[in-house]
Enzyme design. Structure first.
Site, PDB file in Angstrom:
ATOM      1  N   VAL A  72      64.977  40.188  35.583  1.00 17.55           N
ATOM      2  CA  VAL A  72      64.602  39.559  37.005  1.00 17.55           C
ATOM      3  C   VAL A  72      63.724  38.608  36.527  1.00 17.55           C
ATOM      4  O   VAL A  72      62.908  38.512  35.696  1.00 17.55           O
ATOM      5  CB  VAL A  72      63.844  40.784  37.898  1.00 17.55           C
ATOM      6  CG1 VAL A  72      64.692  41.639  38.664  1.00 17.55           C
ATOM      7  CG2 VAL A  72      62.486  41.193  37.090  1.00 17.55           C
ATOM      8  N   VAL A  73      63.550  37.314  37.479  1.00 18.38           N
ATOM      9  CA  VAL A  73      62.617  36.304  36.986  1.00 18.38           C
ATOM     10  C   VAL A  73      61.006  36.819  37.199  1.00 18.38           C
ATOM     11  O   VAL A  73      60.850  37.694  38.079  1.00 18.38           O
ATOM     12  CB  VAL A  73      62.890  35.313  38.069  1.00 18.38           C
ATOM     13  CG1 VAL A  73      61.547  34.254  38.067  1.00 18.38           C
ATOM     14  CG2 VAL A  73      64.196  34.585  38.061  1.00 18.38           C
ATOM     15  N   THR A  83      57.759  40.553  32.379  1.00 19.57           N
ATOM     16  CA  THR A  83      56.809  41.575  32.200  1.00 19.57           C
ATOM     17  C   THR A  83      55.560  41.454  33.133  1.00 19.57           C
ATOM     18  O   THR A  83      55.270  42.118  33.914  1.00 19.57           O
ATOM     19  CB  THR A  83      56.212  41.899  30.890  1.00 19.57           C
ATOM     20  OG1 THR A  83      57.387  42.270  30.042  1.00 19.57           O
ATOM     21  CG2 THR A  83      55.132  42.812  31.009  1.00 19.57           C
ATOM     22  N   HIS A  85      23.861  25.880  42.970  1.00 20.27           N
ATOM     23  CA  HIS A  85      22.953  27.088  43.063  1.00 20.27           C
ATOM     24  C   HIS A  85      23.053  27.506  44.210  1.00 20.27           C
ATOM     25  O   HIS A  85      22.905  26.639  45.399  1.00 20.27           O
ATOM     26  CB  HIS A  85      21.365  26.557  42.623  1.00 20.27           C
ATOM     27  CG  HIS A  85      20.498  27.735  42.977  1.00 20.27           C
ATOM     28  ND1 HIS A  85      20.336  28.650  42.092  1.00 20.27           N
ATOM     29  CD2 HIS A  85      19.511  27.903  43.970  1.00 20.27           C
ATOM     30  CE1 HIS A  85      19.338  29.372  42.448  1.00 20.27           C
ATOM     31  NE2 HIS A  85      18.835  28.893  43.620  1.00 20.27           N
ATOM     32  N   MET A 141      49.555  37.667  22.508  1.00 26.74           N
ATOM     33  CA  MET A 141      50.261  38.336  23.722  1.00 26.74           C
ATOM     34  C   MET A 141      49.623  38.460  24.790  1.00 26.74           C
ATOM     35  O   MET A 141      49.412  39.247  25.259  1.00 26.74           O
ATOM     36  CB  MET A 141      50.547  39.678  23.123  1.00 26.74           C
ATOM     37  CG  MET A 141      51.412  39.777  21.740  1.00 26.74           C
ATOM     38  SD  MET A 141      51.846  41.290  21.311  1.00 26.74           S
ATOM     39  CE  MET A 141      53.252  41.853  22.046  1.00 26.74           C
TER      40      MET A 141
END
Length: 576
Positions: free
Chosen positions: A122-123, A126, A546, A416
């Site tokens: 699938v596109v 991981t 700030h 990785m």
């Protein structure tokens, strides 16, 4: 991440050709300008080596600038996929549609290359489906649960909150829905630009030739001027570990959150293990870490790791065993618990046996490089990784470059991380488009999304000291605390520090490490400074709003002690 404009030559004026990875391509006028300008401070690109900016004196650039004005067109993007080089089906074919492949594909279309991407699953790969994206959804839940459960914290704001609870399936659905949304976004972005998405398993069958198709089905052979392998990685499971997907699981299974075990062992205390410990303890589990090395969080700067352990582990329902291997893990079955056998990492003597409800294997990831047809181009993997040089060009078994073949992301093992894969892909596209580009991996940040977060870029203190001893220079250490930051105190989140490792002799930033609220967002000022070669004595004068958390980094750079008589430029980092 992608350049705002692209330059394309609209004239046929000849310009000297150069060779990239065995291919000869005509350089554009803009490329020639980059290689000959003598003012690198005016042309800063992330990770681009200074060699690209050295050459003739600026006075000789006037005719070239005039030529640029008349011979180039500038556009923000292209309307569609380009026309392929003569004799090829595509200019670029990418095997793998994860974050790395997606980033390369989008940049390739921007450069006018006719591009196809092959995806066997699938596109999103991981990261989107089984990693970064769904895990952040779970961590978002754990962060809110942790805050609502902290009665003292809520009372400090004057708030009274009833007992917090959660719906496990609702939490799991949140993670799945986020992954689906991001996956669809990636798919639509490629379709809208005209990238051809080819479904099936991609295999290199020879030089500039790829086949794809469903396993056991019809296969199609296509040709491409250049090929990028971006197949990613899978969870690494050590020998002796039996994964059943229910009681002994990897991160792939854990992200589905099918159960919240009462007691879970997490094997490995790196990024993956730490983040899941944050999730499980927030949802009520007891956690035990099993770590092979002598200390927890071995990949982090030691000082940051010690502080993180004091905040993220010691006060929570977490215990740990260090210096041990889990040699055998047996799933729960027939009413018996998960059994984990531990041995001493050094002596290999039996150490202990744990009986728990579940075990998560978080021992890292292994490259997914099998079945790619690498033998067809005489390439042998090293521990599963595809060997590449600093330009991501694939190296064969004889140590020679394979023309027109590149590998990015987890499959090459350089770094990785999903964003590293994307950066590598963009770097490769620059090269095949005719512009030399080397990515400086020391400028790529990393983050662990615990509560509080951890982030880092560059070298740890031990790495910096080793480098300093070898090269003969001193290092300086500067630190700032979140306890001195107004915004952090307003949020009652003063726990944390920022640490700078630098060279006092020339102001070079060697590494920055942050532990604290929104550390993952704060690290980028430091990573960009490293990428651009910005010195401390320059960055310490920039202005921060700030009150904001960014002032933690502002104070960090201001506290560094750089010699006043510095005049030498920062040395260019070596690509690794």
């Amino acid at each position: 991440m992608h350049s705002a404009i692209s330059l394309s030559l609209s004239s046929s004026s000849p310009i000297t050709a150069r060779s990239f990875g065995g291919a000869t391509s005509n350089s554009s006028a803009s490329d020639l300008f980059l290689r000959n300008t003598s003012t690198p401070t005016q042309l800063r690109f992330c990770g681009l080596r200074r060699e690209a900016f050295t050459g003739c004196k600026s006075s000789s650039n006037a005719p070239l600038l005039k030529q640029l004005r008349h011979n180039t067109t500038i556009s923000a993007s292209l309307n569609g996929n380009g026309t392929p080089s003569k004799g090829f089906d595509y200019d670029l074919v990418i095997i793998g549609a994860g974050v790395g492949g997606h980033g390369a594909a989008l940049h390739a279309v921007e450069k006018g290359l006719k591009t196809a991407i092959i995806e066997g699953d699938v596109v999103g790969g991981t990261c989107v489906n089984r990693g970064c994206v769904p895990s952040k959804a779970l961590l978002a839940v754990s962060g809110r649960m942790r805050e609502l459960q902290n009665e003292h914290h809520m009372k400090s704001f004057g708030l009274q909150v009833a007992a917090a609870g959660y719906d496990r399936q609702g939490v799991a659905d949140h993670a799945e829905n986020l992954a689906t949304k991001i996956r669809n976004n990636l798919t639509n972005s490629m379709k809208s630009l005209g990238v051809d998405i080819l479904t099936g398993v991609g295999t290199v069958v020879g030089p500039q030739k790829v086949k794809y198709g469903k396993v056991g089905g019809t296969e199609t052979v296509i040709t491409a001027k250049d090929i990028i392998i971006a197949t990613g990685s899978v969870p690494f499971v050590p020998k002796g570990v039996e994964v059943d997907g229910k009681t002994v699981i990897t991160s792939d299974h854990a992200l589905k959150l099918e159960t919240v075990p009462e007691w879970i062992v997490i094997v490995g205390s790196g990024y993956i293990g730490l983040e899941f410990s944050d999730v499980y303890t927030a949802l009520g589990s007891e956690v035990t870490f099993v770590e092979a090395l002598d200390q927890l969080m071995p990949g982090f700067d030691p000082e940051i790791g010690k502080l993180a352990q004091r905040v993220l582990i010691n006060p929570r329902k977490i215990d740990y065993h260090t210096g041990v291997f889990a040699t055998k893990i047996t799933p729960a079955k027939e009413g018996k618990p998960v059994i984990i056998e531990l041995i001493d990492a050094k002596t290999k003597e039996p150490k202990d046996t744990l009986e728990v409800d579940a075990a998560l294997i978080a021992t890292g990831r292994a490259p997914f490089t099998q079945g790619l047809g690498l033998e067809n181009v005489n390439v042998e993997t090293q521990r599963g990784f595809i060997p590449v040089d600093e330009r991501m060009r694939v190296i064969d078994s004889k140590g020679e470059l394979v023309p027109h073949l590149y590998c990015i992301g987890d499959a090459n093992g350089k770094m990785m991380l999903a964003h590293a894969a994307s950066a590598q892909g963009i770097s490769v596209v620059e090269q095949v488009s005719g512009k030399d580009h080397v990515l400086n991996h020391l400028s790529i940040p990393a983050a662990c999304f615990t509560h509080p977060e951890i982030s880092m870029v560059g070298l740890t203190e031990p790495q910096a000291r080793e480098k300093a001893e070898k090269e003969g220079f001193e290092i300086g250490i500067a630190k700032t605390s979140f306890k001195a930051n107004t915004k952090a105190l307003a949020e009652n989140e003063g726990e944390g520090i920022a640490k700078l490792i630098y060279r006092p002799d020339n102001g070079e930033i060697l590494g920055v490490h942050i532990f604290g609220m929104h550390a993952a967002d704060l690290i980028h000022e430091a990573s960009n400074a490293i990428a651009l070669g910005t010195r401390i004595q320059d960055i310490k004068y920039v202005v921060h709003a700030h009150p904001t958390l960014s002032e933690v980094i502002d104070e960090l750079f201001k506290s560094a002690k750089v010699k006043n008589d510095v005049s030498s430029a920062v040395a260019e980092p070596v690509a690794v």
